[in-house]
Design a protein around this motif. Sequence first.
Motif, PDB file in Angstrom:
ATOM      1  N   ARG A 503     -13.745 -18.531  -1.285  1.00 37.07           N
ATOM      2  CA  ARG A 503     -13.952 -17.610  -0.051  1.00 37.07           C
ATOM      3  C   ARG A 503     -12.802 -16.764   0.079  1.00 37.07           C
ATOM      4  O   ARG A 503     -12.884 -15.535   0.606  1.00 37.07           O
ATOM      5  CB  ARG A 503     -14.366 -18.272   1.045  1.00 37.07           C
ATOM      6  N   PHE A 504     -11.608 -17.162   0.028  1.00 40.02           N
ATOM      7  CA  PHE A 504     -10.437 -16.427   0.523  1.00 40.02           C
ATOM      8  C   PHE A 504      -9.366 -16.131  -0.525  1.00 40.02           C
ATOM      9  O   PHE A 504      -8.392 -15.625  -0.441  1.00 40.02           O
ATOM     10  CB  PHE A 504      -9.703 -17.175   1.587  1.00 40.02           C
ATOM     11  N   ALA A 505     -10.220 -15.648  -1.894  1.00 38.08           N
ATOM     12  CA  ALA A 505      -9.543 -15.509  -2.800  1.00 38.08           C
ATOM     13  C   ALA A 505      -8.939 -13.853  -2.672  1.00 38.08           C
ATOM     14  O   ALA A 505      -9.848 -13.040  -1.993  1.00 38.08           O
ATOM     15  CB  ALA A 505     -10.445 -15.507  -4.034  1.00 38.08           C
ATOM     16  N   ASN A 506      -7.818 -13.539  -3.121  1.00 36.11           N
ATOM     17  CA  ASN A 506      -7.214 -12.224  -3.247  1.00 36.11           C
ATOM     18  C   ASN A 506      -6.726 -11.707  -4.470  1.00 36.11           C
ATOM     19  O   ASN A 506      -5.524 -11.696  -4.659  1.00 36.11           O
ATOM     20  CB  ASN A 506      -6.149 -12.314  -2.023  1.00 36.11           C
ATOM     21  N   PRO A 507      -7.588 -11.642  -5.448  1.00 37.89           N
ATOM     22  CA  PRO A 507      -7.285 -11.173  -6.592  1.00 37.89           C
ATOM     23  C   PRO A 507      -6.589  -9.735  -7.126  1.00 37.89           C
ATOM     24  O   PRO A 507      -6.844  -8.932  -6.198  1.00 37.89           O
ATOM     25  CB  PRO A 507      -8.611 -11.180  -7.510  1.00 37.89           C
ATOM     26  N   PRO A 508      -5.684  -9.818  -7.947  1.00 37.00           N
ATOM     27  CA  PRO A 508      -5.116  -8.353  -8.146  1.00 37.00           C
ATOM     28  C   PRO A 508      -6.178  -7.275  -8.555  1.00 37.00           C
ATOM     29  O   PRO A 508      -7.120  -7.713  -9.301  1.00 37.00           O
ATOM     30  CB  PRO A 508      -4.105  -8.504  -9.137  1.00 37.00           C
ATOM     31  N   VAL A 509      -6.004  -6.150  -8.249  1.00 32.62           N
ATOM     32  CA  VAL A 509      -6.760  -4.944  -8.402  1.00 32.62           C
ATOM     33  C   VAL A 509      -6.416  -4.434  -9.631  1.00 32.62           C
ATOM     34  O   VAL A 509      -5.225  -3.979  -9.570  1.00 32.62           O
ATOM     35  CB  VAL A 509      -7.136  -3.997  -7.217  1.00 32.62           C
ATOM     36  N   GLU A 510      -7.394  -4.331 -10.639  1.00 30.09           N
ATOM     37  CA  GLU A 510      -6.897  -3.548 -12.012  1.00 30.09           C
ATOM     38  C   GLU A 510      -7.167  -2.165 -11.830  1.00 30.09           C
ATOM     39  O   GLU A 510      -8.352  -1.746 -11.352  1.00 30.09           O
ATOM     40  CB  GLU A 510      -7.597  -4.168 -13.116  1.00 30.09           C
ATOM     41  N   VAL A 511      -6.287  -1.139 -12.158  1.00 27.91           N
ATOM     42  CA  VAL A 511      -6.520   0.053 -11.862  1.00 27.91           C
ATOM     43  C   VAL A 511      -5.805   0.901 -12.775  1.00 27.91           C
ATOM     44  O   VAL A 511      -4.928   0.415 -13.245  1.00 27.91           O
ATOM     45  CB  VAL A 511      -5.852   0.323 -10.325  1.00 27.91           C
ATOM     46  N   LYS A 512      -6.370   1.842 -13.430  1.00 28.46           N
ATOM     47  CA  LYS A 512      -5.781   2.651 -14.330  1.00 28.46           C
ATOM     48  C   LYS A 512      -4.507   3.542 -13.777  1.00 28.46           C
ATOM     49  O   LYS A 512      -4.415   3.823 -12.624  1.00 28.46           O
ATOM     50  CB  LYS A 512      -6.878   4.208 -14.545  1.00 28.46           C
ATOM     51  N   ALA A 513      -3.650   3.919 -15.051  1.00 32.72           N
ATOM     52  CA  ALA A 513      -2.367   4.192 -14.576  1.00 32.72           C
ATOM     53  C   ALA A 513      -2.399   5.830 -14.386  1.00 32.72           C
ATOM     54  O   ALA A 513      -1.698   6.617 -15.060  1.00 32.72           O
ATOM     55  CB  ALA A 513      -1.447   3.899 -15.773  1.00 32.72           C
ATOM     56  N   ASP A 514      -3.294   6.234 -13.478  1.00 34.47           N
ATOM     57  CA  ASP A 514      -3.156   7.694 -12.877  1.00 34.47           C
ATOM     58  C   ASP A 514      -3.340   7.830 -11.449  1.00 34.47           C
ATOM     59  O   ASP A 514      -3.812   6.841 -10.705  1.00 34.47           O
ATOM     60  CB  ASP A 514      -4.382   8.599 -13.898  1.00 34.47           C
ATOM     61  N   PHE A 515      -2.651   9.074 -11.044  1.00 34.62           N
ATOM     62  CA  PHE A 515      -2.682   9.178  -9.500  1.00 34.62           C
ATOM     63  C   PHE A 515      -3.707   8.913  -8.649  1.00 34.62           C
ATOM     64  O   PHE A 515      -3.942   8.267  -7.860  1.00 34.62           O
ATOM     65  CB  PHE A 515      -1.802  10.438  -9.292  1.00 34.62           C
ATOM     66  N   GLY A 516      -4.970   9.644  -9.323  1.00 41.38           N
ATOM     67  CA  GLY A 516      -6.195   9.734  -8.750  1.00 41.38           C
ATOM     68  C   GLY A 516      -6.798   8.294  -8.446  1.00 41.38           C
ATOM     69  O   GLY A 516      -7.157   8.069  -7.508  1.00 41.38           O
ATOM     70  N   SER A 517      -6.598   7.559  -9.465  1.00 42.04           N
ATOM     71  CA  SER A 517      -7.248   6.228  -9.261  1.00 42.04           C
ATOM     72  C   SER A 517      -6.511   5.453  -8.469  1.00 42.04           C
ATOM     73  O   SER A 517      -7.226   4.496  -7.435  1.00 42.04           O
ATOM     74  CB  SER A 517      -7.236   5.305 -10.778  1.00 42.04           C
TER      75      SER A 517
END
Length: 533
Positions: A503-517
């Motif tokens: 319930r208290f997991a804090n996984p890393p957020v995967e995000v594209k390598a661009d400014f907008g994302s």
Amino acid sequence: MASSSLFHSSPLCKPSFPCPSPKSTVFPTHFTIKAQSQTGSPLTQSNSAPINPTPPNAAPSKHRRPADENIRDEARRKNVNHSHRFSAKYVPFNADPSSTESYSLDEIVYRSQSGGLLDVQHDMEALKKYDGEYWRALFDSRVGKTTWPYGSGVWSKKEWVLPEIDSDDIVSAFEGNSNLFWAERYGKQFLGMNDLWVKHCGISHTGSFKDLGMTVLVSQVNRLRKMNRPVVGVGCASTGDTSAALSAYCAAAGIPAIVFLPANKISIAQLVQPIANGAFVLSIDTDFDGCMQLIREVTAELPIYLANSLNSLRLEGQKTAAIEILQQFDWEVPDWVIVPGGNLGNIYAFYKGFHMCKELGLVDRIPRLVCAQAANANPLYLYFKSGWKEFKPIRAGTTFASAIQIGDPVSIDRAVYALKNSNGIVEEATEEELMDAMAQADSTGMFICPHTGVALSALIKLRNSGVIGPTDRTVVVSTAHGLKFTQSKIDYHCKDIKDMACRFANPPVEVKADFGSVMDVLSKYLLSKAPKY
Ligand SMILES: Cc1ncc(COP(=O)(O)O)c(C=O)c1O
Ligand SMILES: N[C@@H](CCOP(=O)(O)O)C(=O)O
């Protein structure tokens, strides 16, 4: 102020005894306490260096040892080993008062004649010749120094630990003196508590409380070897922390260490510790209880000294954590102390430390003790729930609190004694409870091990049931460093654990390598965190 020679010749002194001066107390070491007035800090060292009042911009003290001398040599020169008027011996644990069975600490013996546990018994009459105020001041005067061996939190209580060992034989990493952390946010946010503390015994030389006991055991082995006693090496069975501590202290002293580990049941971080420290590591296809059985058989046959807590020397070091807690509260007694339990030596060590402080007048009561077990390895909990009717060893199941995956604890009798004599309680924690508690604690700035998660789960239950009150001063004993158990934390935060909501997991957020994302995810995050007015 007393001179060094005075210390060698003056009689024991407490307020009711004839003293050189009615307001001064002479320590058995090279310290004096001088009662100057009702206020102020009266402590001064016999070598005339004031302990306290160095002005902030003072020139470096001239009071340095000669350049070719190390701190051990310095202690020898000053003969800081004045604890010889105290003594200790092995006796059967909880023996009938009429028993005369006892053994010198220089004997190699782990069990009484009847096969029961042993205990280290101190000459309490000799210790009682000094009052509580004396001991408090002596112990306080040694904190934060590098004087050999008192810079150690264990050896700063040498007179109560191994009074007769020569300081020269001590193998120490200046262990102990661990942080007593005020869990302000965790206490307030999750428990509605304002006086919750975590004793971080795992922030230590090898990352667990085992260092406290191992410095004592390996020092005694060092002494025995110098006395030409038949000790070729030191061995233990381990769930990972005892082996790490044994290997480090043996490596420091140049003594062979042999460790029996249950194959695939300890963390990589724990496994690498004895390997790196040069121990002889056996990975055995059994569980901890199986390894324990084997090491007991082996140490009965070979000149290998047993380093598990079946050996009561270990507990003499571990008990100093209890004394330290009292000291850190300026000798005020907390209401509760919660200790995770496996082989069950430590819960007794805490009891013994608190009890000695009471018996010798440093405090007037002891805290209530709670022993916390993983529900998958809970033989003590089951025994407690049976009303202490019948103890049944169990086969311990797998638990993230792997260091307490123990089904047949060697110190069961010691634990029961400690709990009965402290109005104690036993609690248990499921895997989900202990992992959630660990994650919540981490989210408030700690980085605890799963065993501390077990202890926190016990606290949560006792708070919810109203047994522990919101203003009760409570200490949770954290037994190992969270960095030894990173895989379990990764599994939790990646929600990679079967049948667990995490319930208290804090996984890393995967995000594209661009400014907008990156801006998109950050905006969402900041909105979710913005204060609501
Ligand atoms: C990290 C940790 N916590 C708690 C314990 C329990 O201590 P004890 O075996 O003295 O009950 C152990 C070892 O057993 C341990 O390694
Ligand atoms: N958790 C322990 C288990 C053995 O306990 P001990 O105190 O009897 O040595 C470990 O780390 O091995």
